[in-house]
Design a protein around this motif. Structure first.
Motif, PDB file in Angstrom:
ATOM      1  N   ARG A 118      58.819  51.035  41.569  1.00  0.00           N
ATOM      2  CA  ARG A 118      58.085  49.818  41.936  1.00  0.00           C
ATOM      3  C   ARG A 118      56.608  49.996  41.590  1.00  0.00           C
ATOM      4  NH1 ARG A 118      55.642  45.667  43.027  1.00  0.00           N
ATOM      5  NH2 ARG A 118      55.761  44.458  44.960  1.00  0.00           N
ATOM      6  N   TYR A 119      56.003  48.944  41.010  1.00  0.00           N
ATOM      7  CA  TYR A 119      54.615  49.018  40.535  1.00  0.00           C
ATOM      8  C   TYR A 119      53.828  47.819  41.047  1.00  0.00           C
ATOM      9  CZ  TYR A 119      50.720  48.910  37.149  1.00  0.00           C
ATOM     10  OH  TYR A 119      49.488  48.868  36.561  1.00  0.00           O
ATOM     11  N   HIS A 120      52.657  48.102  41.608  1.00  0.00           N
ATOM     12  CA  HIS A 120      51.749  46.996  41.963  1.00  0.00           C
ATOM     13  C   HIS A 120      50.426  47.194  41.246  1.00  0.00           C
ATOM     14  CE1 HIS A 120      49.922  43.640  43.865  1.00  0.00           C
ATOM     15  NE2 HIS A 120      48.903  44.393  44.230  1.00  0.00           N
ATOM     16  N   HIS A 121      49.951  46.122  40.620  1.00  0.00           N
ATOM     17  CA  HIS A 121      48.781  46.158  39.755  1.00  0.00           C
ATOM     18  C   HIS A 121      47.610  45.446  40.428  1.00  0.00           C
ATOM     19  CE1 HIS A 121      46.805  46.457  35.848  1.00  0.00           C
ATOM     20  NE2 HIS A 121      46.435  45.197  35.949  1.00  0.00           N
ATOM     21  N   ILE A 122      46.524  46.179  40.640  1.00  0.00           N
ATOM     22  CA  ILE A 122      45.321  45.623  41.253  1.00  0.00           C
ATOM     23  C   ILE A 122      44.414  45.066  40.157  1.00  0.00           C
ATOM     24  CG2 ILE A 122      43.305  46.080  42.703  1.00  0.00           C
ATOM     25  CD1 ILE A 122      45.934  46.498  44.179  1.00  0.00           C
ATOM     26  N   SER A 123      44.118  43.778  40.234  1.00  0.00           N
ATOM     27  CA  SER A 123      43.230  43.170  39.257  1.00  0.00           C
ATOM     28  C   SER A 123      42.101  42.440  39.975  1.00  0.00           C
ATOM     29  CB  SER A 123      44.011  42.229  38.335  1.00  0.00           C
ATOM     30  OG  SER A 123      43.206  41.827  37.244  1.00  0.00           O
ATOM     31  N   THR A 124      41.409  41.590  39.253  1.00  0.00           N
ATOM     32  CA  THR A 124      40.182  40.973  39.742  1.00  0.00           C
ATOM     33  C   THR A 124      40.169  39.485  39.434  1.00  0.00           C
ATOM     34  OG1 THR A 124      37.771  40.904  39.385  1.00  0.00           O
ATOM     35  CG2 THR A 124      39.101  41.690  37.570  1.00  0.00           C
ATOM     36  N   ASP A 125      39.425  38.739  40.222  1.00  0.00           N
ATOM     37  CA  ASP A 125      39.265  37.313  39.932  1.00  0.00           C
ATOM     38  C   ASP A 125      38.422  37.079  38.681  1.00  0.00           C
ATOM     39  OD1 ASP A 125      36.831  38.102  41.006  1.00  0.00           O
ATOM     40  OD2 ASP A 125      36.733  36.528  42.513  1.00  0.00           O
ATOM     41  N   GLU A 126      37.729  38.109  38.210  1.00  0.00           N
ATOM     42  CA  GLU A 126      36.854  37.943  37.048  1.00  0.00           C
ATOM     43  C   GLU A 126      37.623  37.657  35.754  1.00  0.00           C
ATOM     44  OE1 GLU A 126      33.417  40.563  36.803  1.00  0.00           O
ATOM     45  OE2 GLU A 126      33.882  41.291  38.805  1.00  0.00           O
ATOM     46  N   VAL A 127      38.935  37.912  35.747  1.00  0.00           N
ATOM     47  CA  VAL A 127      39.724  37.589  34.555  1.00  0.00           C
ATOM     48  C   VAL A 127      39.739  36.086  34.277  1.00  0.00           C
ATOM     49  CG1 VAL A 127      41.188  39.619  34.840  1.00  0.00           C
ATOM     50  CG2 VAL A 127      41.932  37.415  35.787  1.00  0.00           C
ATOM     51  N   TYR A 128      39.474  35.288  35.306  1.00  0.00           N
ATOM     52  CA  TYR A 128      39.516  33.829  35.163  1.00  0.00           C
ATOM     53  C   TYR A 128      38.191  33.244  34.681  1.00  0.00           C
ATOM     54  CZ  TYR A 128      43.750  34.411  37.967  1.00  0.00           C
ATOM     55  OH  TYR A 128      44.987  34.809  38.430  1.00  0.00           O
ATOM     56  N   GLU A 149      47.712  29.965  38.613  1.00  0.00           N
ATOM     57  CA  GLU A 149      47.955  29.241  37.365  1.00  0.00           C
ATOM     58  C   GLU A 149      46.682  29.025  36.544  1.00  0.00           C
ATOM     59  OE1 GLU A 149      49.320  28.061  40.412  1.00  0.00           O
ATOM     60  OE2 GLU A 149      51.052  29.290  39.824  1.00  0.00           O
ATOM     61  N   SER A 150      45.545  29.482  37.027  1.00  0.00           N
ATOM     62  CA  SER A 150      44.288  29.299  36.294  1.00  0.00           C
ATOM     63  C   SER A 150      44.331  30.061  34.968  1.00  0.00           C
ATOM     64  CB  SER A 150      43.110  29.804  37.119  1.00  0.00           C
ATOM     65  OG  SER A 150      42.944  29.041  38.301  1.00  0.00           O
ATOM     66  N   PRO A 151      43.785  29.476  33.904  1.00  0.00           N
ATOM     67  CA  PRO A 151      43.770  30.169  32.611  1.00  0.00           C
ATOM     68  C   PRO A 151      42.813  31.348  32.617  1.00  0.00           C
ATOM     69  CG  PRO A 151      42.517  28.136  32.493  1.00  0.00           C
ATOM     70  CD  PRO A 151      43.183  28.129  33.832  1.00  0.00           C
ATOM     71  N   TYR A 152      43.120  32.350  31.806  1.00  0.00           N
ATOM     72  CA  TYR A 152      42.241  33.514  31.674  1.00  0.00           C
ATOM     73  C   TYR A 152      41.084  33.172  30.729  1.00  0.00           C
ATOM     74  CZ  TYR A 152      45.210  36.919  34.088  1.00  0.00           C
ATOM     75  OH  TYR A 152      45.893  37.633  35.035  1.00  0.00           O
ATOM     76  N   SER A 183      47.974  41.513  41.866  1.00  0.00           N
ATOM     77  CA  SER A 183      47.053  40.793  42.758  1.00  0.00           C
ATOM     78  C   SER A 183      45.681  40.739  42.115  1.00  0.00           C
ATOM     79  CB  SER A 183      46.971  41.450  44.141  1.00  0.00           C
ATOM     80  OG  SER A 183      46.543  42.795  44.064  1.00  0.00           O
ATOM     81  N   ASN A 184      45.069  39.580  42.186  1.00  0.00           N
ATOM     82  CA  ASN A 184      43.696  39.377  41.700  1.00  0.00           C
ATOM     83  C   ASN A 184      42.832  39.083  42.913  1.00  0.00           C
ATOM     84  OD1 ASN A 184      45.678  38.281  39.488  1.00  0.00           O
ATOM     85  ND2 ASN A 184      43.844  38.905  38.404  1.00  0.00           N
ATOM     86  N   ARG A 281      21.728  39.514  34.284  1.00  0.00           N
ATOM     87  CA  ARG A 281      22.741  40.173  33.462  1.00  0.00           C
ATOM     88  C   ARG A 281      23.184  39.235  32.344  1.00  0.00           C
ATOM     89  NH1 ARG A 281      27.547  40.968  37.097  1.00  0.00           N
ATOM     90  NH2 ARG A 281      26.610  42.973  37.613  1.00  0.00           N
ATOM     91  N   PRO A 282      23.374  39.725  31.114  1.00  0.00           N
ATOM     92  CA  PRO A 282      23.881  38.868  30.036  1.00  0.00           C
ATOM     93  C   PRO A 282      25.259  38.300  30.374  1.00  0.00           C
ATOM     94  CG  PRO A 282      23.021  40.932  29.145  1.00  0.00           C
ATOM     95  CD  PRO A 282      23.043  41.077  30.632  1.00  0.00           C
ATOM     96  N   GLY A 283      25.433  36.996  30.156  1.00  0.00           N
ATOM     97  CA  GLY A 283      26.724  36.363  30.411  1.00  0.00           C
ATOM     98  C   GLY A 283      27.134  36.344  31.867  1.00  0.00           C
ATOM     99  N   HIS A 284      26.161  36.360  32.766  1.00  0.00           N
ATOM    100  CA  HIS A 284      26.427  36.461  34.204  1.00  0.00           C
ATOM    101  C   HIS A 284      27.250  35.263  34.689  1.00  0.00           C
ATOM    102  CE1 HIS A 284      24.455  37.823  38.270  1.00  0.00           C
ATOM    103  NE2 HIS A 284      25.771  37.898  38.273  1.00  0.00           N
ATOM    104  N   ASP A 285      28.460  35.516  35.204  1.00  0.00           N
ATOM    105  CA  ASP A 285      29.317  34.437  35.687  1.00  0.00           C
ATOM    106  C   ASP A 285      28.648  33.695  36.842  1.00  0.00           C
ATOM    107  OD1 ASP A 285      31.318  34.944  33.875  1.00  0.00           O
ATOM    108  OD2 ASP A 285      32.494  36.192  35.232  1.00  0.00           O
ATOM    109  N   LEU A 286      28.822  32.364  36.866  1.00  0.00           N
ATOM    110  CA  LEU A 286      28.148  31.540  37.865  1.00  0.00           C
ATOM    111  C   LEU A 286      28.799  31.639  39.235  1.00  0.00           C
ATOM    112  CD1 LEU A 286      27.459  28.301  35.771  1.00  0.00           C
ATOM    113  CD2 LEU A 286      25.812  30.068  36.456  1.00  0.00           C
ATOM    114  N   ARG A 287      30.112  31.449  39.291  1.00  0.00           N
ATOM    115  CA  ARG A 287      30.753  31.334  40.607  1.00  0.00           C
ATOM    116  C   ARG A 287      32.200  31.783  40.513  1.00  0.00           C
ATOM    117  NH1 ARG A 287      33.489  26.436  42.352  1.00  0.00           N
ATOM    118  NH2 ARG A 287      34.283  26.796  44.460  1.00  0.00           N
ATOM    119  N   TYR A 288      32.616  32.546  41.542  1.00  0.00           N
ATOM    120  CA  TYR A 288      34.022  32.889  41.723  1.00  0.00           C
ATOM    121  C   TYR A 288      34.474  32.289  43.046  1.00  0.00           C
ATOM    122  CZ  TYR A 288      32.782  36.769  38.520  1.00  0.00           C
ATOM    123  OH  TYR A 288      32.312  37.540  37.487  1.00  0.00           O
ATOM    124  N   ALA A 289      35.715  31.844  43.100  1.00  0.00           N
ATOM    125  CA  ALA A 289      36.275  31.331  44.350  1.00  0.00           C
ATOM    126  C   ALA A 289      37.794  31.429  44.277  1.00  0.00           C
ATOM    127  CB  ALA A 289      35.847  29.883  44.589  1.00  0.00           C
TER     128      ALA A 289
END
Length: 342
Positions: A118-128, A149-152, A183-184, A281-289
């Motif tokens: 069994r494998y669980h993968h820890i990811s981040t909301d930053e992929v979106y 369902e949000s696009p990457y 999980s993200n 920071r270059p390309g600094h993301d505006l908002r995560y939610a």
């Protein structure tokens, strides 16, 4: 599902070590093997005090196929936290991010496929990528949120390498029957976080008599979650999650960076305006939610640290009383930022 022997990659890092502490405290039937390369972000001290009969630390690289297969052969599950994760570092040199986050993940999922683990993968909301700010709302948050369902749309070498690893896991589930979940999670805060990251950097700056630093205007919004709540969510997904599914972990903790820094200053007895604005920071993301509805409704998870100010005070107290944990690295971290004008 029940497990007796689990591997936690990156278990000597910030989020991984908090998960190991959670498992040891709440699941006495489980033995944890920590596989960690002990780069600058990994620290044996993060596992101090844990019983040797419950936790074994293996110092090694997740890209080492021979080592990974030897460990996975005796495991019931792998929880994969190990990652290069600092955006600023990825902008300076992307190569370690490609190697660890993509190649390392491929080694792990191939081993889990080979031994049917069994494998669980820890990811981040930053992929979106990021979301638009809502200038009309307090903290500039609310509105649209990320869902499974949000696009990457990754913005940095770091987030693109994590997106790549997520897609590998999805492909291995479909093509090879890998028993995996993903999980993200939104931005974590709490004990054991490396002092290069935003919240502990500001806290340790104040404790060191250094004026805190704010990127740009500080309007960038992050969805904060206490790392203890993240640990509980991961365990819930590992034991009750549906194979092949992705679960988003968030605690409705949207705050912009300026408000977070000013709250830290206030809680530490300083003027809320006592900080320096530095280049962004270059390309600094505006908002995560994060929209964590799926996790809450299907698996019954709820956050416990629902008051951000209380959680932040808890974090400030930890860094204040654990100066021996971070002090030796402080000067080098600030010197590295100074080289980049930050």
């Amino acid at each position: 599902m029940t497990f007796k022997n689990i591997i936690v990659t990156g278990g000597a890092g910030f989020i991984g070590s908090n998960f190991v502490h959670y498992v040891v405290k709440h699941h006495p039937e489980v033995h944890v093997t920590v596989l960690d390369k002990l780069t600058y972000a990994g620290n044996k001290a993060n596992l101090a005090g844990l019983p040797a009969e419950r936790v074994e630390l293996i110092v090694g690289d997740i890209c080492d196929q021979t080592l990974v297969e030897r460990l996975v052969a005796d495991a019931d599950a792998v929880v994969h936290y190990a990652a290069e994760s600092h955006n600023d570092n990825s902008l300076i040199d992307p190569t370690p991010f490609i190697q660890t986050n993509i190649v390392g993940t491929s080694v792990l999922i191939n081993a889990c496929r080979k031994f049917d683990v069994r494998y669980h993968h820890i990811s981040t909301d930053e992929v979106y990528g990021d979301l638009p700010l809502r200038e009309d709302l307090p903290g500039h948050g609310e509105g649209e949120k990320f869902t499974p369902e949000s696009p990457y749309r990754p913005s940095s070498p770091y987030s693109s390498s994590k997106a790549s690893s997520d897609l590998l896991v999805r492909a291995w589930v479909r093509s090879f029957g890998l028993r995996a979940t993903i999980s993200n999670c939104s931005n974590n805060y709490g004990p054991y976080q490396h002092i290069e990251k935003f919240i502990p950097r500001q806290i340790t700056n104040i404790l060191s008599g250094i004026q805190p630093k704010l990127y740009g205007t500080g309007k960038n919004v992050r969805d904060w979650i206490h790392t203890n709540d993240h640990s509980r969510a991961v365990w819930q997904i590992l034991t009750k999650g549906k194979i092949g599914e992705t679960y988003l972990i968030g605690a409705d903790g949207e705050q912009n960076n300026k408000d977070v820094l000013e709250l830290i200053l206030k809680l530490m007895g300083k003027s809320s305006s006592d900080y320096e604005q530095v280049k962004d920071r270059p390309g600094h993301d505006l908002r995560y939610a994060i929209d964590a509805t799926k996790l809450r409704t299907e698996l019954g998870w709820q956050p416990e640290f629902t008051d951000f100010e209380t959680g932040l005070q808890h974090t400030i107290d930890w860094y204040t009383t654990h100066e021996d944990w971070w002090r030796a690295e402080k000067a080098a971290v600030e010197a590295k930022y100074a080289q980049n004008g930050q």
